[in-house]
Write a protein that holds these residues in place. Structure first.
Motif, PDB file in Angstrom:
ATOM      1  N   ARG A 325      -7.665  -3.084   7.536  1.00  0.00           N
ATOM      2  CA  ARG A 325      -6.690  -1.951   7.164  1.00  0.00           C
ATOM      3  C   ARG A 325      -7.348  -1.435   6.018  1.00  0.00           C
ATOM      4  O   ARG A 325      -7.268  -2.183   4.557  1.00  0.00           O
ATOM      5  CB  ARG A 325      -5.402  -2.122   7.529  1.00  0.00           C
ATOM      6  N   ALA A 331      -7.510   1.043  10.795  1.00  0.00           N
ATOM      7  CA  ALA A 331      -8.496  -0.155  10.839  1.00  0.00           C
ATOM      8  C   ALA A 331      -9.900   0.014  10.711  1.00  0.00           C
ATOM      9  O   ALA A 331     -10.437   0.725  11.722  1.00  0.00           O
ATOM     10  CB  ALA A 331      -7.997  -1.015  12.024  1.00  0.00           C
ATOM     11  N   ASP A 434      -6.226  -7.978   4.535  1.00  0.00           N
ATOM     12  CA  ASP A 434      -6.694  -6.574   3.941  1.00  0.00           C
ATOM     13  C   ASP A 434      -7.548  -6.554   2.878  1.00  0.00           C
ATOM     14  O   ASP A 434      -8.528  -5.941   2.648  1.00  0.00           O
ATOM     15  CB  ASP A 434      -5.367  -5.720   3.800  1.00  0.00           C
TER      16      ASP A 434
END
Length: 761
Positions: A325, A331, A434
């Motif tokens: 993300r 995403a 992330d």
């Protein structure tokens, strides 16, 4: 009378008789004394050498346990097999082995499944897949590692799903493995392409009772969802099929992959790009360039868990990709890390079923063993000729390679692939994260988990705890030692020093218990009072000293010299009581009634009840006696002649202290600080009980922490002997011991330099 005469004759200077120092008695005494000296010298020397040998053996033992983690993998070849049944069986499409490495499966291009013994290649059961008349196998794919689920794409646009299963029985206490084929969704092939075109690529994913089967013909993607429902009353099962429509793709398709959660469909085309579809809303997430330059995608296979895609190219490179993300919450397929096998196209990527490792085979028959998260290449070795097909056992301990009608078995020795220096000390980009992070998480409640064994958060927590403990202990202990040794009256010193040194005998588990159950909630409820105490206490002491200096001399002379410190006891008690009693009022006046919520909501500072502040208070209290005792002895040992000489030359007591006493005692004071730091770094029970025991990297004084010593104490009982987790804990102990050794060595060097520098005082 005779003895007196003899003595006088001996003492007379004119006498010829002299004292005899070589009498038998004196000779015997000298021999006994010399023997005792030699015995003591040898005893001390042997004891010192024994201590050095013990420390050296500890280092060697820790290194002996730790070093195997950093060794690579190796292959041990077994005798090649060329069973008779293999001749004329056609080219292999799939090789597989079962859990116990006793039975293997081979699927050929004609749709025949042959089970055979791994040890000698003897044929076992054989099955012909129920292929429709005139249809042939055009593509093949497997579900997630460990599922044993296979899908075949057929030349008539249909797909056949089956599983190879191994039933284990124990007749007469002898283990027997019976292989068989299972068709969980029926033996009838599933229709994907209504036009009957050959499925060039297929993919499969089962999540619960829902099966997704995908196939491609040219640039068209066909996706079929099959739901299996069971009637609880009759036990009958029914299948519901639903075709899923996706946006059109312009480029010819090279590979299809469906993730195990059935959220993403990865469509790789011939131009080394990937179209990612969101299966929750059947929309295109984005198009991503997989390979730069003139290389092309040769094979694609997901790792264990299906989150990562391993993309092999035509030039021997392998890249790991997974969805991440971005700052907007979208995403995005991201390239994480790269591996290199050789210069030939990658033909197979074989993921392990229990770890994030994988094997890769290229067109020249070179095999590579890698681990994705550790970014580690463990082995590259040629195992076969061109056109080989390989299989990896479920436990990743065996590899079987078929090449030119011959089966070659290898034993794989690869116990600790997940460890590397970058994984231990650097930021690692884990799946579903992330960004790269430092993480320690050795265990989990489920099996869908990858151990994260970074020592950086633990080392940071160790230094953080020691820093806050020394921040409290060092000034108090050093100042107390200087005052006690230099200003305090001898009679008072004889009472104060033993009491402070007696604190050192207090068990740290009691301090940790007190800090965790009483101090932590008390500090949380009195934060304004605790911080105001840090400001008001020095101010109160200075005001009390100023008021004392302004009293009439006849009143001040009533207190004997060196006993003035006793007057500060009521001052400290009164200031402390006032600060803590005003805590609630200050919380209402300045922080809206709750300073903890004010820190979290207004300043964005996270607050844990058991935090570094509590550790600093509790562990600082435990370290103070060590520093005080050594520093006080160092200051008190300064020769009085230096002090008296300085005073006689007109220096004030304060000038004598700062320019003579402290400089002369500086080696001892520095040693006290280093010993206190070593105690703080190695402390276990206080940190274990007074913090949240959370391995995070945050300098926030209100956040918890976990130290190396506490981590070893917590996790060593539950670690498997010889496992990677077990050896990493030993590495933690080695790091802690090495840190202490380095700090003590530097401390001794600095202490020696200070002693030489101020020896002339």
């Amino acid at each position: 009378m005779n003895d007196l005469a003899n003595d006088s004759m001996t003492a007379s200077p004119n006498s010829n008789q002299r004292l005899d120092f070589n009498t038998p008695t004196l000779q015997r005494k000298r021999r006994v004394r010399a023997f005792k000296d030699r015995l003591t010298r040898w005893y001390v020397s042997i004891g010192g050498l024994a201590v050095l040998a013990a420390i050296t053996l500890i280092f060697f033992y820790l290194a002996h346990v730790v070093l195997p983690m950093f060794s690579g993998a190796d292959l041990e070849a077994r005798q090649a097999q060329q069973p008779a049944w293999l001749a004329g069986e056609g080219s292999p499409l799939l090789l597989a082995m079962e859990e116990q490495n006793r039975v293997a499966m081979r699927l050929n291009s004609d749709g025949k499944v042959q089970f055979f013994a791994v040890r000698d290649g003897a044929a076992l059961n054989a099955y012909d897949l129920p292929l429709p008349a005139g249809a042939r196998i055009s593509s093949i794919s497997q579900d997630q590692p460990g599922s044993r689920r296979v899908v075949l794409g057929l030349s008539n646009g249909q797909a056949l799903v089956f599983e190879h299963d191994y039933k284990v029985t124990y007749p007469d206490n002898v283990r027997v493995i019976t292989p068989k084929l299972v068709y969980p969704f029926g033996q009838e092939p599933l229709s994907l392409d209504e036009q009957g075109r050959a499925l060039e690529h297929v993919s499969i994913s089962q999540n619960g009772n829902t099966l997704l089967v995908g196939g491609s013909t040219g640039a068209d993607v066909h996706l079929l969802s099959i739901t299996r429902e069971e009637n609880l009353m009759t036990g009958e099962t029914s299948l519901e099929q639903q075709a899923i429509a996706l946006p059109q793709i312009a480029e010819p398709i090279k590979a299809l992959v469906i993730d195990p959660r059935q959220q993403w469909l990865y469509v790789v085309n011939g131009k080394a790009t990937a179209d990612v579809f969101n299966l929750r809303n059947n929309s295109l997430n984005g198009r991503y360039k997989l390979i730069e330059g003139d290389a092309s995608v040769s094979t694609v296979n997901p790792l264990l868990g299906g989150i990562s895609l391993m993309v092999g190219d035509s030039k021997g490179g392998i890249a790991q990709w997974f969805m991440v993300r971005d700052g907007d919450g979208k995403a995005v397929l991201t390239r994480i890390r790269d591996f290199k096998l050789g210069n030939s196209p990658i033909t197979q990527i074989l993921p392990e079923e229990r770890r994030k490792g994988f094997l890769a085979l290229d067109a020249d028959g070179t095999l590579g063993i890698f681990h994705s998260t550790a970014h580690r290449t463990l082995l590259i070795q040629k195992v076969a000729d061109a056109g080989a097909v390989a299989a990896l056992s479920p436990r990743a301990t065996r590899v079987m390679v078929e090449s030119k009608g011959q089966l070659q078995r290898y034993v794989v020795n690869n116990p600790h692939p997940e460890i590397s220096w970058s994984a231990l000390w650097g930021k690692v980009w884990y799946e579903s994260y992330d960004e790269p992070k430092y993480v320690w998480q050795s265990t989990s409640a489920n099996t869908d988990f990858e151990p994260k064994l970074s020592l950086s958060p633990l080392t940071f927590g160790t230094l953080k705890a020691a820093f806050y403990a020394m921040l409290l202990a060092a000034p108090l202990a050093i100042c107390a030692a200087i005052y006690t040794a230099y200003f305090m009256a001898p009679a008072m010193r004889r009472k104060v020093k033993p009491v402070i040194e007696l604190m050192e005998a207090l068990p740290t588990v009691i301090l940790g218990f007190f800090a965790g159950l009483f101090l932590a909630p008390y500090v949380e409820g009195h934060l304004p009072g605790i911080f105001s105490l840090l400001l008001l206490m020095p101010l109160g002491i200075l005001l009390a000293a100023f008021a004392w200096s302004r009293l009439p001399e006849k009143i001040r002379l009533l207190v004997p010299d060196g006993w003035e410190a006793a007057l500060l006891v009521p001052v400290i008690l009164l200031v402390g009581a006032f600060s803590l009693s005003m805590s609630g009022h200050m919380e209402n006046w300045f922080f809206g009634g709750d300073m903890r919520l004010w820190l979290s909501n207004d300043l964005g500072i996270a607050f844990d009840q058991r935090n570094a502040l509590v550790v600093g208070l509790a562990m600082g209290f435990a370290v103070i006696p060590n520093i005080f005792s050594i520093a006080e002895d160092a200051v008190f040992s300064v020769p009085k002649s230096l002090t008296f000489g300085s005073l006689a030359l007109g220096a004030t007591p304060w000038q004598t202290l700062t320019r003579v006493v402290i400089l002369t005692a500086s080696p001892g004071i520095f040693s006290a600080l280093m010993i206190g730091l070593g105690r703080a770094v190695g402390e276990t029970m206080i940190v274990l009980m007074a913090t949240g025991n959370t391995p995070i990297m945050d300098m926030n004084i209100f956040e918890g922490l976990r130290t190396l010593a506490a981590n070893v104490a917590v996790e060593m009982p539950e670690s498997e002997v010889g496992s990677t987790h077990y050896r990493v804990l030993f590495l933690s102990a080695l790091v802690l011991l090495s840190f202490t050794f380095v700090m003590n060595t530097l401390a001794e060097m600095i202490r020696t330099r200070l002693r030489k520098k101020y020896a002339s005082l």
